[in-house]
Write an enzyme that holds these catalytic residues in place. Structure first.
Site, PDB file in Angstrom:
ATOM      1  CB  SER B 129      -0.902   0.030   1.235  1.00  0.00           C
ATOM      2  OG  SER B 129      -1.812  -1.024   1.206  1.00  0.00           O
ATOM      3  CD  GLU B 244      -3.866  -9.383   2.895  1.00  0.00           C
ATOM      4  OE1 GLU B 244      -3.245  -8.897   3.831  1.00  0.00           O
ATOM      5  OE2 GLU B 244      -4.081  -8.786   1.830  1.00  0.00           O
TER       6      GLU B 244
END
Lengths: 365, 409, 365, 409
Positions: B129, B244
């Site tokens: 991110s 994930e």
């Protein structure tokens, strides 16, 4: 027929909002929230500023130094304070002022009200047990002194006095620092205001000495406090919505501002669709405290419950619109989130206040 | 439907139970958000030795080397969770990097990184991110240009949990600035001790700093520290991203959470009467959530059955994260409401209930609703991949952005 | 460990769905719904077809002509029938079959079960008053005959027999057309099945004569009926979702199919996110009737309540995705909408069944 | 805040009350979905004469000719509604056509159509929606080509309430097929007796046929039957569409509706005990809805105040339809739930409660959530006009469609 803000109302609202925008920047909120719990939730300079603006005397008659403009304006101020998550003991002091007006003796009024208006007297509220006694907490009179415990006092530490209710519903005042009184801060999610627990072991206590019957006085006082809490939530929720809309117009993802995604737009539309009618409800509930006495406590219960519920939803949605940023401390959104979460739980969460509203309407015993 | 286990699995379950009974005194307390302690690493090695951790990782990379069997995996998780005994180390190195290396790493990379990672000697953080690339990960800007036999990295990452105690980061960077958005990205392995890396804690609404921001200024790593090909980092990362997303709903955890909410309603009182009997409105909310918790639990078994049959569960799989995170949030909200004023206590207040987990979880689960793809992104995925609904038509700007080179802002 | 459909389960499910797709086109549903209430909700050819498929003997042991495959499959069939809003008295007959299996005497089983399997015997359920007696309705025994009234009988008119409970919870069977029995159709929103009111004035009655204690038998029978109703809702809701997705992919507005609008996509995503885990819950609740007896009624209560709530939401959302078309009779979506609405209210709406679940878990007395 | 009325309005309220007391014996029962009866028309004329209907319509067009005063309008509506006395005729002619003609009609059109319309002698239906133009009204396809001094109309309309007993239709048709989408539309007035018009009832989920489909095959109307200019029909219609959207929330109706739900909870019983006391979960729902009903009612007063001050209420106005329709739906749902099994009764069952309004309203309010712009469209409007959020970027196809001519499919 004017259901809305008059020119005077707007002038006051504008001046308060302008004052708060300057005096309560987010950095100041952070600073006080980071302070130890003895100091958290109170900015004495801000309080003095509010006194100078005349905000502490809105419900106080002119002969006691106030402007006697009525409770509706007090609710507008509470909304404005919620809007900036101001560290100010406003709810406690205002609800106590209201109780003194309705149920204090002439002497008590004469003594307390001018001091309140000047910002010298501030009140905590020890009323939680009259709504829902938890942990077997209770305050009881033995002779003329007060014994027992009360939890989750609103505006606890900045207070110079405590408006406390006995378990049989009598209201009276205790002085902060009185012999036999122990006040400890309670640590909650909301560090923009002050919360406490009081233990009384034979504390000197002065019952309110006016003519209003005990039950009625307690109900009207609770109603006032609830409307102020609901107004605080309204202001905080409006700010969260505003911030969400502004953020969405700025933040780009997938080569466009997220405000142009239908899902984000609809989240914002749903928030405002809840918020605007709720504002109208809150206005009426505030108005009723002064002018429609027979509906004062019913409307307070319903407004508190309704704002509690939609406040929670808006706090979630506005955080979600901010994406990960809403979860960080960087934009400080969580101060509003927690303030709304706090207001919701105080003096009866939505289910409890609705049940009270049902009893008031004789829907149930 | 047959909810019994055949003899082989029954025997396996007993074996697991026996192991737990015999060794639980060695187990560390639940593993927190810190670097593994020596005790935890010892426990991890014991688990690997018996095949209760790193079970399917080949022996040559330090694992137990068993063939994949989802029922065995489930039984292990179930028994450890029921017994309240640590299932060993987790973390992004074990959960994400190791599977990626197994699939796409070179032989050297596997040998170098997998053994210390699964033993807990090498700790990893994830660098995906960025402040301007949240849901839209492919628009990341951290750059790596080649100088001699090194990549030189500049830029910023965010949401980097455990960065402050990690040895290594697996990281997405833009290596081909002129390629279209998805195609200019590479997947690098970066030692966190490299000069030019600065880690700053990122405070969240819960008051904790489990995440960090990581800043890169002319950080040099050898060109051999790449996984997969240059410009193919997007594909490398996506294999484990899917992994994930699937991992984020844990029925066991939610079930335990539900049980604790029941306790709250039975324990907390108003005027001496339990909330459970005094507030039927909250009891109704509890029962409503019980239905959802059970739905989630049985749904987990259903997915497990799909996996054990080597079937793709389709849309049934895609809904799990959205369903589970919202449910956890609602459970915490109910516990808070049941406690009334006391539900607001936090930090270290002496009257605090249950170590303050309710408010913490109320906020943290909201973070999970947002994190790893907001619920909005989840709904896009469900409707597109699960229901075959079309993507939103792309605007001229989007079409331009995805085919042309990155903006140089 | 197999939590899901086995190969055999799928074969049966496929054959039932294939059969129903052919035999219950929307036109047939319309036709029967338009018939007068004496005839509404029953297609005798369809019923015979179901018998021929072996669907009526799924829970019946082989010695009585059934296949003894268990309750789980019966629930799958109920789901399939809900999926096409089939006009068939399946819930009543299947729940009664279950009651006979658990609580009938050997003679009763021998007499009734083979007839059920062949489609010759069909059962209405007169159980509403054991859950929530309304309008003071009740059935009582005087000597050996039945007196009183029961409301909202499931599958009332196509039934050849009625499984009826007395107000003290004893189950027994009454023959349709028996002396002293009056059965009148009740007009409800759902015209795909048959609903009725029975009045008994000294009707001959045969109590179930097996060994299971009265309370337990009633609870297990209610549980079975509730799971079947929940399965019916599951099937109907799945069809509504499928229709909404299909319609959205076809319908164009503003030059694009509405399935490409994020708001429409998210509505559909929310529906499926509710539906899939609910299917898993329903599967377990059905499985529990056969194999986890100690959880049978708890799971039935929770599954019924949960499907009732999400069914309502999906019915609304799927209608909304269809826009105005969903509100018309043209696409017939309302048959599903109303069927879901009916299932929800029967044998305890969500709040009542959750309260029952709370009692079963001793959360409350 | 000042919720008192000054003397002039108090006097006016008393005047209205006096009128109602003196004349209520003449009032017809609530006006249904049929052509006005003679009794209803007599009542309407009486109302106009006293200024309680057509109050602000100029005398020369048959109205009462009073200046606009929203408080007076509110007091009239409030008193009639409180007394349960008919406020006279409604319908799309009065609600939509008359305001449109007053603003944009020619003098002849005003003189010809307004007087009989407000008296109930001329009944109108609205021809906007088409099967392929629901929310996207501008993509309508019903065409009108000019032949001599006539328009010749072909196509189909849907959702045409009262078409089966109307004298006239005001209608949107495409007159300029080569113009961009919004610009080729004209607003025509069509006598329903014209040859070539076929009206077919459209059954809805409630089982009623209050709507119709209307088919046009070479229907000829004089070119003078246009309101506004050729190609400007979109603008003509939009003035009143806004009016319609604002009208869809009626706090008085919702308040009455709420009161009836309270009665249901008090009246219906389980084992002889009222639902109100026996089912606290439903009581909680009732109280929750009471908060919303009051919010809506006070919100109406707030908007009224805005209007009386000649202020635009902004976003506060835009939310009304969404809020109100969902609220009505929830109220009906609660009443149904309180009745349990008996909440499903419909048609003419002898045990039917309250004439079956609950199920009917449950469905009809869902229709209102959808109709006149689905809730999705409402949310677009609220976010764009109310919160200043941008429109979704248009796709290349949309850009093409809005500038090029209509597809000829």
């Amino acid at each position: 027929m004017e259901f809305g803000l008059s020119e005077d109302d707007r002038l006051l609202q504008d001046s308060v909002v302008r004052f708060l925008t300057t005096e309560v920047p987010l950095d100041r909120v952070r600073e006080l929230a980071a302070a130890d719990t003895q100091k958290a939730g109170f900015d004495s300079a801000l309080w003095q500023g509010l006194a100078d603006l005349g905000v502490l005397g809105l419900v106080v008659p002119e002969r006691f130094g106030g402007s006697g403009q009525g409770f509706f304006l007090a609710a507008l101020v509470s909304e404005a304070l919620g809007g900036v998550v101001a560290p100010a003991p406003y709810v406690g002091t205002s609800a106590a002022t209201w109780a003194l007006l309705l149920g204090g003796s002439a002497a008590q009024q004469e003594q307390a009200l001018p001091e309140i208006v000047k910002g010298k007297r501030r009140y905590a509220l020890a009323l939680a047990e009259t709504v829902a006694p938890r942990q077997d907490a209770a305050l009881r009179l033995q002779g003329n002194t007060l014994h027992g415990e009360s939890l989750c006092l609103i505006d606890a530490l900045p207070a110079t006095h405590i408006l406390a209710a006995t378990s049989d519903g009598m209201l009276g005042v205790v002085e902060q620092g009185a012999a036999g009184l122990a006040m400890r801060p309670m640590q909650t999610i909301d560090r923009t205001r002050s919360w406490g627990l009081m233990q009384a072991n034979g504390v000197s206590w002065e019952p309110l000495g006016g003519d209003m019957p005990r039950d009625q006085l307690l109900r009207r006082t609770l109603a006032a406090a609830r409307v102020l809490l609901a107004a605080d939530t309204l202001g905080a929720a409006q700010t969260m919505l505003d911030k969400a809309v502004a953020y969405a117009k700025e933040r780009k993802q997938f080569s466009r501002v997220i405000a142009s995604f239908q899902a984000v737009k609809h989240m914002c539309a749903e928030m405002v669709t809840e918020l605007e009618p709720a504002r109208s409800l809150l206005w009426y509930a505030a108005h009723a405290q002064d002018h429609v006495v027979e509906e004062a406590d019913l409307m307070a219960c319903l407004a508190k419950a309704h704002l509690g519920d939609i406040g929670r939803e808006i706090a979630r949605s506005a955080t979600e619109v901010h994406g990960g940023m809403g979860f960080t401390d960087l934009v400080g959104l969580h101060y509003w989130f927690k303030r709304i979460g706090m207001d919701r739980q105080l003096l009866g969460g939505p289910e409890l206040t609705r049940e009270e509203a049902a009893r008031l309407q004789h829907f149930v015993q | 439907m047959d909810l019994t286990y055949d003899e082989r699995y029954q025997a396996f379950r007993q074996e697991v139970q026996r192991f737990i009974t015999e060794h639980r005194h060695l187990a560390p307390r639940e593993i927190g958000l810190e670097r593994p302690s020596e005790e935890q690493k010892r426990w991890q090695r014991l688990l690997i030795e018996h095949g209760y951790a790193a079970r399917t990782i080949p022996k040559e990379y330090g694992g137990f080397g068993a063939p994949m069997d989802v029922l065995e995996q489930f039984i292990i998780a179930d028994e450890f969770s029921t017994a309240g005994v640590s299932q060993g180390l987790s973390g992004q190195g074990i959960a994400m990097l190791v599977p990626t290396l197994l699939e796409l790493g070179t032989e050297e990379q596997k040998k170098q990184y997998i053994p210390p990672t699964i033993r807990g000697d090498m700790v990893w953080c994830q660098g995906y991110s960025e402040p301007n690339a949240g849901s839209d990960l492919a628009s990341l800007r951290t750059s790596a240009r080649v100088e001699g036999d090194c990549f030189v990295i500049n830029g910023q990452k965010i949401w980097t949990s455990s960065a402050h105690f990690s040895d290594m980061m697996f990281c997405l960077v833009r290596t081909e600035p002129d390629a279209p958005k998805h195609k200019g990205i590479s997947y690098l392995l970066i030692p966190m001790t490299t000069p030019g890396i600065e880690v700053r804690p990122l405070m969240t609404m819960t008051g904790d700093a489990i995440f960090n921001e990581v800043f890169f200024t002319d950080v040099k790593v050898p060109v051999t520290n790449i996984v997969g090909q240059r410009g193919e980092g997007w594909k490398v990362a996506n294999a484990t991203l899917i992994y994930e997303r699937g991992m984020l709903g844990d029925p066991n955890q939610t079930t335990n959470f539900y049980k604790r909410v029941v306790e709250v309603l039975q324990r907390e009182t108003i005027a001496g009467e339990s909330i459970m009997t005094r507030q039927p409105q909250l009891r109704e909310r509890l029962l409503r959530l019980q239905g959802r918790v059970l739905a989630m639990r049985f749904h987990g078994l259903r997915l497990l059955t799909h996996f054990s049959r080597m079937e793709m569960p389709g849309v049934a799989m895609l809904v799990v994260k959205l369903y589970g995170t919202v449910l956890n949030h609602e459970l915490a909200a109910l516990a808070i409401d049941a406690m009334g004023e006391l539900g607001t206590l936090y930090d270290k207040d002496p009257m605090l209930r249950d170590d303050g987990i309710w408010q913490r979880w109320y906020m943290f689960s909201l973070g999970l609703i947002i994190g790893g793809g907001t619920s909005q992104i989840q709904k896009n995925i469900i409707s597109e991949r699960g229901l075959g609904m079309p993507r939103e038509p792309r605007t001229p700007e989007e079409i331009a952005a995805s085919t042309a080179k990155q903006p140089q802002s």
